[in-house]
Design an enzyme around this catalytic site. Sequence first.
Site, PDB file in Angstrom:
ATOM      1  CE1 TYR A   1      42.409  52.435  50.179  1.00 32.75           C
ATOM      2  CE2 TYR A   1      40.574  52.713  47.658  1.00 32.75           C
ATOM      3  CZ  TYR A   1      40.635  51.998  49.136  1.00 32.75           C
ATOM      4  OH  TYR A   1      40.191  50.801  49.075  1.00 32.75           O
TER       5      TYR A   1
ATOM      6  CD  GLU B   1      49.301  51.114  43.862  1.00 31.45           C
ATOM      7  OE1 GLU B   1      49.063  50.795  42.724  1.00 31.45           O
ATOM      8  OE2 GLU B   1      48.804  49.797  44.464  1.00 31.45           O
TER       9      GLU B   1
END
Length: 366
Positions: A291, A298
């Site tokens: 994560y 991102e």
Amino acid sequence: MAAPLHPVVFWAQKAETVTLRVDLKDVKDPEIDLTKESLTFKVIGVGAAGLNSYQFTLNFYKSVDPEGSAFRITDREVNFVLMKDGPSEEWTRLTLSEEKQPWLKIDFDKLTVDDDSEDEELRRKAEFEEEQLKQIQKQLTESEAEAYTDLKKMYLCVYNFLQFIGYSYIFIYLTVNFVIKGQGMRQAYSKIILPLSVCQVFAVLEVINPLLGIVKTGAMAPLIQFTGRNMVLFVVIRGEDRMVGEPVLCYLFLIWSSIELVRYPFYMLCSIGQESMIISWLRYTIWIPLYPAGFLFEILSLWTAIPFYEASKKYNLELPNAWNVSFDMTTFLYIWIVGILSASPMMMSHMWRQRQKRFGSKKKVH
């Protein structure tokens, strides 16, 4: 294990005999055991639940004479004539237990009644017919519910399996061709963008399923993930041709697919009521490194896109216009980066609570 199916059994009596009528058609493979105290009956036949195996056991109120009793199987039913053992008398009930069985009914066609009680017996017959109708409706409802459950399991299992196959292809192709063989990202992108896009589009079902009650999880978490990923993929990456060759995309797609290679098998097993401790442990653990890496890449993907959108001014909306509204894509990307930085700790905390709930240490009782 499912409860055994009972056929409808009608009974009546005279002073010397008890008659039973088992409502089953096309009976095969009968297994009948009659003793003084009980009757055990098991056959394959056509009853209220269709062609199936039916059975029952009756423990008699008083003893019967097996030698003087008989039964006959016809195409439409099974008939028993049981001789009472002892003095001729009316039994107060058929079974030793006072508990009423829904499948055991009075045979009104053979019951002899006095004229004074005719109205009462007609009322009881009407109640019996109404109860039979309710039983049939209940069986139909249960059958429909079972069919819906089976269809839902099949749908969820197939969906999660196909998503797993799609992300497996993406992960294997990028690992072999980009990471190991050093293939250029532009060429790798052309091979994986279609399956990745299809998987991400169909992920909308993970938002719809909770809203329809197909799964019991909430819709908010999958909505956030679906919206965020699709904005990155379809708006930012696919919206700018110069993004295609950027290596950062390979690592972003590898992280996305790594997460899904565990998540979808976990959900697939849950949909059929099974569990693998290894997959469950990975589901609640592998996010710890992936994560943060996903948030990082991102952000790097958005950061890489900023100069391209700043030069092309794609998606920009400048004044004056009919809506009297302006929009700058570059500013939006900066805000989006800040949003990811702000939301990621909350997402990590949520996942940590889920892990503690599933694998947290139990409190010791002193």
